[in-house]
Design a protein around this motif. Structure first.
Motif, PDB file in Angstrom:
ATOM      1  N   ALA A   1      15.724 -30.311  -3.158  1.00 48.14           N
ATOM      2  CA  ALA A   1      16.883 -29.949  -2.346  1.00 48.14           C
ATOM      3  C   ALA A   1      18.160 -30.628  -2.824  1.00 48.14           C
ATOM      4  O   ALA A   1      19.256 -30.240  -2.417  1.00 48.14           O
ATOM      5  CB  ALA A   1      16.625 -30.296  -0.884  1.00 48.14           C
ATOM      6  N   HIS A   2      18.014 -31.627  -3.697  1.00 40.58           N
ATOM      7  CA  HIS A   2      19.185 -32.323  -4.223  1.00 40.58           C
ATOM      8  C   HIS A   2      19.333 -32.130  -5.727  1.00 40.58           C
ATOM      9  O   HIS A   2      19.855 -32.995  -6.439  1.00 40.58           O
ATOM     10  CB  HIS A   2      19.123 -33.809  -3.856  1.00 40.58           C
ATOM     11  CG  HIS A   2      19.383 -34.041  -2.396  1.00 40.58           C
ATOM     12  ND1 HIS A   2      18.405 -33.885  -1.445  1.00 40.58           N
ATOM     13  CD2 HIS A   2      20.526 -34.372  -1.716  1.00 40.58           C
ATOM     14  CE1 HIS A   2      18.938 -34.119  -0.246  1.00 40.58           C
ATOM     15  NE2 HIS A   2      20.212 -34.412  -0.380  1.00 40.58           N
ATOM     16  N   GLY A   3      18.869 -30.964  -6.197  1.00 45.53           N
ATOM     17  CA  GLY A   3      19.247 -30.531  -7.521  1.00 45.53           C
ATOM     18  C   GLY A   3      18.253 -30.720  -8.645  1.00 45.53           C
ATOM     19  O   GLY A   3      18.590 -30.461  -9.814  1.00 45.53           O
ATOM     20  N   PHE A   4      17.021 -31.129  -8.355  1.00 44.04           N
ATOM     21  CA  PHE A   4      16.017 -31.334  -9.394  1.00 44.04           C
ATOM     22  C   PHE A   4      14.939 -30.249  -9.342  1.00 44.04           C
ATOM     23  O   PHE A   4      14.595 -29.765  -8.265  1.00 44.04           O
ATOM     24  CB  PHE A   4      15.331 -32.696  -9.240  1.00 44.04           C
ATOM     25  CG  PHE A   4      16.248 -33.873  -9.439  1.00 44.04           C
ATOM     26  CD1 PHE A   4      16.364 -34.479 -10.677  1.00 44.04           C
ATOM     27  CD2 PHE A   4      16.993 -34.372  -8.380  1.00 44.04           C
ATOM     28  CE1 PHE A   4      17.204 -35.574 -10.862  1.00 44.04           C
ATOM     29  CE2 PHE A   4      17.840 -35.460  -8.551  1.00 44.04           C
ATOM     30  CZ  PHE A   4      17.943 -36.058  -9.799  1.00 44.04           C
TER      31      PHE A   4
ATOM     32  N   PRO B   1      18.864 -25.125   0.025  1.00 43.49           N
ATOM     33  CA  PRO B   1      17.557 -24.462   0.136  1.00 43.49           C
ATOM     34  C   PRO B   1      16.774 -24.542  -1.171  1.00 43.49           C
ATOM     35  O   PRO B   1      17.339 -24.564  -2.264  1.00 43.49           O
ATOM     36  CB  PRO B   1      17.933 -23.019   0.464  1.00 43.49           C
ATOM     37  CG  PRO B   1      19.294 -23.105   1.073  1.00 43.49           C
ATOM     38  CD  PRO B   1      19.983 -24.223   0.359  1.00 43.49           C
ATOM     39  N   ILE B   2      15.444 -24.597  -1.026  1.00 45.16           N
ATOM     40  CA  ILE B   2      14.574 -24.678  -2.199  1.00 45.16           C
ATOM     41  C   ILE B   2      13.519 -23.579  -2.152  1.00 45.16           C
ATOM     42  O   ILE B   2      13.271 -22.971  -1.105  1.00 45.16           O
ATOM     43  CB  ILE B   2      13.883 -26.047  -2.296  1.00 45.16           C
ATOM     44  CG1 ILE B   2      12.869 -26.243  -1.148  1.00 45.16           C
ATOM     45  CG2 ILE B   2      14.903 -27.178  -2.289  1.00 45.16           C
ATOM     46  CD1 ILE B   2      11.995 -27.490  -1.306  1.00 45.16           C
TER      47      ILE B   2
ATOM     48  N   ALA C   1      12.121 -25.996  -6.688  1.00 44.96           N
ATOM     49  CA  ALA C   1      13.459 -25.980  -7.295  1.00 44.96           C
ATOM     50  C   ALA C   1      14.494 -25.499  -6.290  1.00 44.96           C
ATOM     51  O   ALA C   1      14.185 -24.729  -5.375  1.00 44.96           O
ATOM     52  CB  ALA C   1      13.471 -25.057  -8.518  1.00 44.96           C
ATOM     53  N   PRO C   2      15.742 -25.934  -6.453  1.00 44.66           N
ATOM     54  CA  PRO C   2      16.811 -25.379  -5.623  1.00 44.66           C
ATOM     55  C   PRO C   2      17.020 -23.909  -5.957  1.00 44.66           C
ATOM     56  O   PRO C   2      16.830 -23.493  -7.107  1.00 44.66           O
ATOM     57  CB  PRO C   2      18.024 -26.223  -6.010  1.00 44.66           C
ATOM     58  CG  PRO C   2      17.713 -26.768  -7.364  1.00 44.66           C
ATOM     59  CD  PRO C   2      16.234 -26.943  -7.419  1.00 44.66           C
ATOM     60  N   VAL C   3      17.387 -23.127  -4.978  1.00 42.50           N
ATOM     61  CA  VAL C   3      17.533 -21.692  -5.212  1.00 42.50           C
ATOM     62  C   VAL C   3      18.787 -21.373  -6.013  1.00 42.50           C
ATOM     63  O   VAL C   3      18.915 -20.279  -6.563  1.00 42.50           O
ATOM     64  CB  VAL C   3      17.540 -20.910  -3.881  1.00 42.50           C
ATOM     65  CG1 VAL C   3      16.215 -21.079  -3.161  1.00 42.50           C
ATOM     66  CG2 VAL C   3      18.702 -21.341  -2.997  1.00 42.50           C
ATOM     67  N   THR C   4      19.724 -22.310  -6.094  1.00 49.87           N
ATOM     68  CA  THR C   4      20.946 -22.097  -6.860  1.00 49.87           C
ATOM     69  C   THR C   4      21.123 -23.228  -7.865  1.00 49.87           C
ATOM     70  O   THR C   4      20.466 -24.272  -7.781  1.00 49.87           O
ATOM     71  CB  THR C   4      22.182 -22.040  -5.942  1.00 49.87           C
ATOM     72  OG1 THR C   4      22.289 -23.287  -5.227  1.00 49.87           O
ATOM     73  CG2 THR C   4      22.083 -20.894  -4.956  1.00 49.87           C
TER      74      THR C   4
END
Length: 317
Positions: free
Chosen positions: A77-80, A21-22, A45-48
């Motif tokens: 969604a893939h970490g950026f 999730p973003i 951004a990703p939430v985590t």
């Protein structure tokens, strides 16, 4: 999608991993003295996660921070952490051709990205839950069309004047990698008379563009600004130095299958599988180029090469 595309994307999904999730916040407003307009950006951004790498994305002519969701959302969604400015050429700002800033808009674009780099602390603090989560040692810039020209300047490309002399050096050492999507090629005799007269900044020298980059070009992208064919868009690869990769997409025109948006009417070559390929290959490339996963890009290249009837090909130097 056809079956061979499904196979390629399945393999690439295993490389880039599952989406998370973003959250997206807009506008974050940056003071920009001398620009005539404050600089507005969207941050996704990703939430985590912590120590998140950053991508600053420069839109194509006329667009804004609201465009390019297929890329921005996928990257986030893939970490950026994805930061999207609205440049002065945006249709949302409605700046007229007679505006005194118009001849310098290409320079304002580069300055917009540098301003974001200068104010990352402010941006990080302005987005709830983002504080303390950015990795400032892993910053990439990406852009489409005019945005790709903007990116090239930050990677070291220079604009040549009428006498062939190199203009200002706008290279930024904070940028560790780039993604140039449908970046225009060299100028001079390769430009139409109209382009040469109205867009003098379209006369680059790529020799100094040394920062690692992925160049993405469509083999059906015929520009009205150049007298050459679609190979014009491969110049940033062939005429630059340093570590570069070129993704040539078969059948792709300037929108590369629809990266500006899923329902954009100006897309002439709508192809969701092509967009999905760009999403996954760009993530794999940046993970390796930024030192997050050295195996991601080689594995992605191998997956595409082993796909029957692939949607494109990759070469590297």
């Amino acid at each position: 999608m056809n079956n061979t595309s499904d196979v390629a994307l399945t393999d690439l999904d295993m490389i880039v991993g599952v989406a998370t999730p973003i959250v997206s916040v807009k506008p974050v407003v940056l003071s920009a003295p001398g620009r005539g307009e404050d600089l507005q950006v969207r941050v996704s951004a990703p939430v985590t996660g912590r120590e998140l790498p950053v991508i600053i994305f420069s839109h194509g002519f006329g667009w804004s921070l609201d465009g390019y969701a297929p890329l921005a959302d996928f990257w986030a969604a893939h970490g950026f952490v994805v930061i999207q400015p609205t440049h002065l050429d945006s249709r949302t700002l409605n700046i007229f051709p007679q505006d005194p800033r118009t001849p310098r808009i290409w320079l304002f674009r580069v300055e917009d990205v540098k301003r974001i780099l200068d104010q990352l602390d402010y941006i990080e603090a302005a987005v709830p839950g983002l504080s303390g989560r950015l990795d400032r040692s892993r910053i990439a810039v990406a852009g489409h069309s005019w945005g790709a020209q903007t990116v090239g300047m930050l990677l070291g490309a220079r604009v040549l004047d009428a006498n062939g002399e190199k203009g200002e050096d706008m290279y930024d050492s904070r940028v560790k990698a780039g993604v140039l999507l449908a970046a225009t090629g060299q100028g001079g005799a390769d430009l139409t008379p109209f382009a040469a007269e109205h867009f003098p900044f379209m006369n680059p020298s790529f020799a100094e563009m040394t920062t690692p980059a992925l160049i993405v070009a469509g083999d059906h992208d015929q520009s009205m600004l150049s007298v050459r064919g679609p190979d014009w868009f491969t110049d940033p690869y062939y005429l630059s130095s340093g570590s570069k990769s070129l993704l040539t997409l078969f059948g792709a025109e300037h929108s590369l299958g629809g990266i500006p948006g899923y329902t954009v009417t100006e897309t002439t070559d709508e192809n969701p599988a092509r967009v999905a390929l760009i999403q996954r290959l760009s993530v794999a490339y940046l993970r390796s180029a930024l030192g997050l996963d050295d195996s991601a890009w080689p594995a992605a290249r191998a997956a595409l090469a082993e796909t029957p009837d692939p949607l494109g090909r990759i070469e590297s130097k």
